[in-house]
Write an enzyme that holds these catalytic residues in place. Sequence first.
Site, PDB file in Angstrom:
ATOM      1  N   CYS A  64       6.243  -0.263   7.412  1.00  0.00           N
ATOM      2  CA  CYS A  64       5.844   0.908   6.630  1.00  0.00           C
ATOM      3  C   CYS A  64       7.009   1.339   5.746  1.00  0.00           C
ATOM      4  O   CYS A  64       8.155   1.384   6.206  1.00  0.00           O
ATOM      5  CB  CYS A  64       5.452   2.049   7.575  1.00  0.00           C
ATOM      6  SG  CYS A  64       4.998   3.556   6.711  1.00  0.00           S
ATOM      7  N   LEU A  65       6.711   1.645   4.500  1.00  0.00           N
ATOM      8  CA  LEU A  65       7.770   2.098   3.575  1.00  0.00           C
ATOM      9  C   LEU A  65       8.427   3.382   4.053  1.00  0.00           C
ATOM     10  O   LEU A  65       9.571   3.665   3.712  1.00  0.00           O
ATOM     11  CB  LEU A  65       7.177   2.324   2.176  1.00  0.00           C
ATOM     12  CG  LEU A  65       6.740   1.066   1.410  1.00  0.00           C
ATOM     13  CD1 LEU A  65       5.895   1.452   0.209  1.00  0.00           C
ATOM     14  CD2 LEU A  65       7.944   0.252   0.964  1.00  0.00           C
TER      15      LEU A  65
ATOM     16  N   GLN B 159       2.831  10.028   1.516  1.00  0.00           N
ATOM     17  CA  GLN B 159       4.156   9.397   1.632  1.00  0.00           C
ATOM     18  C   GLN B 159       5.118   9.826   0.532  1.00  0.00           C
ATOM     19  O   GLN B 159       6.330   9.660   0.660  1.00  0.00           O
ATOM     20  CB  GLN B 159       4.030   7.864   1.592  1.00  0.00           C
ATOM     21  CG  GLN B 159       3.462   7.259   2.859  1.00  0.00           C
ATOM     22  CD  GLN B 159       3.362   5.757   2.726  1.00  0.00           C
ATOM     23  OE1 GLN B 159       2.401   5.243   2.180  1.00  0.00           O
ATOM     24  NE2 GLN B 159       4.368   5.034   3.199  1.00  0.00           N
TER      25      GLN B 159
ATOM     26  N   HIS C 261      -2.067   7.592   7.104  1.00  0.00           N
ATOM     27  CA  HIS C 261      -1.076   8.446   6.430  1.00  0.00           C
ATOM     28  C   HIS C 261      -1.716   9.755   5.961  1.00  0.00           C
ATOM     29  O   HIS C 261      -1.105  10.818   6.039  1.00  0.00           O
ATOM     30  CB  HIS C 261      -0.471   7.740   5.213  1.00  0.00           C
ATOM     31  CG  HIS C 261       0.682   6.834   5.536  1.00  0.00           C
ATOM     32  ND1 HIS C 261       1.812   7.275   6.182  1.00  0.00           N
ATOM     33  CD2 HIS C 261       0.879   5.516   5.287  1.00  0.00           C
ATOM     34  CE1 HIS C 261       2.658   6.258   6.316  1.00  0.00           C
ATOM     35  NE2 HIS C 261       2.118   5.176   5.785  1.00  0.00           N
TER      36      HIS C 261
ATOM     37  N   HIS D  55      -4.239   1.681   7.617  1.00  0.00           N
ATOM     38  CA  HIS D  55      -2.872   2.202   7.660  1.00  0.00           C
ATOM     39  C   HIS D  55      -2.714   3.381   6.688  1.00  0.00           C
ATOM     40  O   HIS D  55      -2.155   4.422   7.038  1.00  0.00           O
ATOM     41  CB  HIS D  55      -1.901   1.058   7.289  1.00  0.00           C
ATOM     42  CG  HIS D  55      -0.459   1.432   7.250  1.00  0.00           C
ATOM     43  ND1 HIS D  55       0.471   0.932   8.136  1.00  0.00           N
ATOM     44  CD2 HIS D  55       0.238   2.247   6.413  1.00  0.00           C
ATOM     45  CE1 HIS D  55       1.665   1.441   7.844  1.00  0.00           C
ATOM     46  NE2 HIS D  55       1.553   2.240   6.806  1.00  0.00           N
ATOM     47  N   GLU D  56      -3.243   3.231   5.466  1.00  0.00           N
ATOM     48  CA  GLU D  56      -3.085   4.293   4.458  1.00  0.00           C
ATOM     49  C   GLU D  56      -3.941   5.515   4.806  1.00  0.00           C
ATOM     50  O   GLU D  56      -3.518   6.648   4.588  1.00  0.00           O
ATOM     51  CB  GLU D  56      -3.418   3.767   3.058  1.00  0.00           C
ATOM     52  CG  GLU D  56      -2.625   2.553   2.589  1.00  0.00           C
ATOM     53  CD  GLU D  56      -1.118   2.664   2.753  1.00  0.00           C
ATOM     54  OE1 GLU D  56      -0.597   3.793   2.776  1.00  0.00           O
ATOM     55  OE2 GLU D  56      -0.463   1.610   2.896  1.00  0.00           O
TER      56      GLU D  56
ATOM     57  N   GLY E 266       0.844  -1.194   0.000  1.00  0.00           N
ATOM     58  CA  GLY E 266       0.000   0.000   0.000  1.00  0.00           C
ATOM     59  C   GLY E 266       0.875   1.238   0.000  1.00  0.00           C
ATOM     60  O   GLY E 266       2.037   1.187   0.418  1.00  0.00           O
TER      61      GLY E 266
HETATM   62 ZN    ZN Z   1       2.990   3.326   5.778  1.00  0.00          ZN
END
Ligand code: ZN
Length: 159
Positions: free
Chosen positions: A88-89, A51, A134, A130-131, A46
């Site tokens: 998480c990226l 981000q 963000h 989660h997204e 995702g």
């Molecule tokens: Zn993330």
Amino acid sequence: MALLEIKRFPDPALRKKGEDVKSVGLDEKKVLGDMAETMYIKGGVGLAAVQVGIQRNMIVIDIGDGLIKMINPVILKRELDETQEEGCLSVPDKCINIKRSKKVVVDYLNEDGRAVRLSSEGLLARVIQHEVDHLLGKLIIDYLNPLKKICSSLKPRKL
Ligand code: ZN
């Protein structure tokens, strides 16, 4: 398509909130396409626009069942709780146990500007939450407290 730069904690861009997209056009389609490409190349499941430094409410998700692009996602309903490991990226090398709803219903616009309502559960529901976090400037580390252990996975799913 273009690869986008993923912001990493503590970049202040990650603390900004997304704004709703007013009308969906070619610009949005391009950003969503670039976000999807970036997510695949980085091995994530995702990615939220915030981000990559774009303060707009757009996310892409693919948990292995196909690509979903969401514009202006709003979680309408949450049911049951479940704790699982998350990565998480934007927060590399961290894996945190997070309690989230097991099932969520989300409303969004697809890339053609059409309204969609999706019922999700399990990993898909988790990635959506989660997204959406963000887009509110919230990160997985915000769920840490002294009683919570960082989990042991070496390769958590990256969202
Ligand atoms: Zn993330």
